[in-house]
Scaffold this active site. Structure first.
Site, PDB file in Angstrom:
ATOM      1  N   LYS A  90      32.483  31.485  49.798  1.00 15.55           N
ATOM      2  CA  LYS A  90      32.762  30.607  48.660  1.00 15.55           C
ATOM      3  C   LYS A  90      32.133  29.219  48.797  1.00 15.55           C
ATOM      4  CE  LYS A  90      35.424  33.373  46.176  1.00 15.55           C
ATOM      5  NZ  LYS A  90      35.058  33.813  44.810  1.00 15.55           N
ATOM      6  N   GLU A 112      39.887  27.226  39.812  1.00 15.98           N
ATOM      7  CA  GLU A 112      40.936  28.220  39.975  1.00 15.98           C
ATOM      8  C   GLU A 112      40.742  28.862  41.340  1.00 15.98           C
ATOM      9  OE1 GLU A 112      37.810  30.838  40.152  1.00 15.98           O
ATOM     10  OE2 GLU A 112      37.960  29.161  38.755  1.00 15.98           O
ATOM     11  N   SER A 378      32.804  39.103  53.782  1.00 11.21           N
ATOM     12  CA  SER A 378      32.810  37.897  52.950  1.00 11.21           C
ATOM     13  C   SER A 378      33.754  36.805  53.419  1.00 11.21           C
ATOM     14  CB  SER A 378      33.146  38.267  51.504  1.00 11.21           C
ATOM     15  OG  SER A 378      34.374  38.969  51.442  1.00 11.21           O
TER      16      SER A 378
END
Length: 392
Positions: A90, A112, A378
């Site tokens: 991210k 969010e 991830s």
């Protein structure tokens, strides 16, 4: 290889577009008109790449797992996005979008988050680049991802609970969009996945494409061939999946597999398997596949992993599925848990529950010894300790 790009209206085939309230037109139009020129600007790229390298810690390793390879009788590599600063992929998109917001003279960032990794990454980028930050998070996710909530607060972000609906990612996104409508001039909304109205899916895909770019280079260095037989990634909204797929789409050599959250079973009523159950519709500003009732009401999703607990997928993934450019599968909560514990004990790597879904699909494949598989790991499992400890 042609890059995967939407048309001028933001459509990938029939999926995408920008379906937003009139109050957001000026903000969205500003983004649509300027994002490409900003992203391609040499000084922007220089600053972005410098921060990815010196701050986020890229490139992340491509790890050949001898233990997984022996267990599955294949050649298995893990792309270690879990080793990024903040613990997941991210950070790539968060740094990119906050830099973009500064170029647009925005003073405030909202976002969010589901699993909390996007929230932490956005709060981190805002702290670094000195912008005010507010994160919307479902009340259920706040409870099950407490470590990340505290990280966001320590980083200076305000965390606002979404208390409607299922109180998860969908509802946090709804609250963030409402906030943007009420503060359209000085605020930039950092969407964390390849969802939302154009240009967000394309913008996020470009920021995350560094993952597949590195996989290609690293695999060639290790094996002499930059094209694996398979790339596997978990998929909720789909940011890590498109990041891992981007430079391999239509190469004619690599099969792309996106793994959705099957929850307690596709037909259990507690699932987030959008492709298995979904129909075409509009969610959060774009046309895509989503789980809905006969009269178009969104069905509340379920997954043991907060980051996959979303009733739709990004329009780019809907397009890849419909055109056969990627295969979408699903695994259950229990299968993901089993895969997480398996990797932990086999390789000493505790994965995020989201990533564990990709790992779990290995058990369903008929692999050959010469098959080369890259799994996008991830995120790391620190954030999921409260869940894992219930099953140890």
């Amino acid at each position: 290889m042609k890059k995967l790009k939407p048309d001028k209206q933001g459509y990938y085939g029939e999926f995408g577009g920008a379906f937003v309230p009139e109050m957001l037109y000026p903000n969205l139009y500003e983004l649509q008109e300027q994002y490409e020129s900003i992203l391609q600007n040499s000084s922007f790229q220089e600053e972005f790449k410098s921060l990815l390298r010196d701050y986020a810690g890229r490139p992340t390793p491509l790890f050949f797992s001898k233990n997984l390879s022996k267990h599955f009788n294949a050649q298995i590599y893990l792309k270690r996005e879990d080793l990024n600063h903040t613990g997941a992929h991210k950070i790539n998109n968060a740094i990119g979008q906050v830099l973009l917001a500064k170029r647009l003279n925005k003073k405030r960032i909202i976002a969010e988050t589901g699993a909390g990794q996007h929230g932490v990454a956005t709060a981190t980028a805002c702290a670094l680049l000195n912008l005010d930050c507010t994160i919307f998070m479902g009340e259920v996710d706040i409870d099950r991802q407490k470590p990340n909530v505290e990280r966001m607060r320590i980083l200076g972000a305000k965390v606002v609970a979404a208390t409607s609906g299922s109180k998860t990612l969908k509802d946090a996104t709804n609250e963030a969009i409402r906030e943007w409508i009420n503060n359209p001039v000085d605020t930039h909304y950092v969407i964390g996945s390849v969802v939302g109205p154009h240009p967000y899916p394309d913008m996020v895909a470009q920021f995350q494409s560094v993952i597949s770019q590195e996989i290609k280079q690293q695999l060639k260095e290790k094996t002499g061939n930059g094209h694996p037989d398979y790339i596997i990634a978990c998929m909720g909204g789909g940011s890590n999946a498109i990041g891992a797929f981007y430079h391999f789409i239509d190469n004619g050599k690599t099969k792309l597999i996106a793994v959705e959250a099957g929850g307690e079973g596709v037909y259990s009523g507690k699932t987030a398997a959008t492709i298995a159950l979904g129909k075409k519709g509009i969610i959060h500003g774009s046309k895509t596949y989503l789980i809905q009732t006969e009269d178009g009401q969104i069905v509340e999703p379920h997954s043991i992993s907060a980051g996959l607990d979303y009733p739709g997928i990004g329009p780019v993934h809907s397009y890849l599925h419909d055109t056969g450019k990627a295969q979408v599968v699903n695994v259950t909560d229990q299968e993901a848990l089993d895969a997480a514990f398996h990797l932990s004990k086999l390789d000493g790597i505790i994965p995020a529950l989201e990533s564990a879904h990709a790992l779990a699909y290995l058990h369903k494949m008929n692999l050959k010894e010469r098959d080369v598989i890259v799994i996008n790991l991830s995120g790391r499992g620190d954030k999921d300790m409260l869940t894992y400890q219930k099953f140890v």
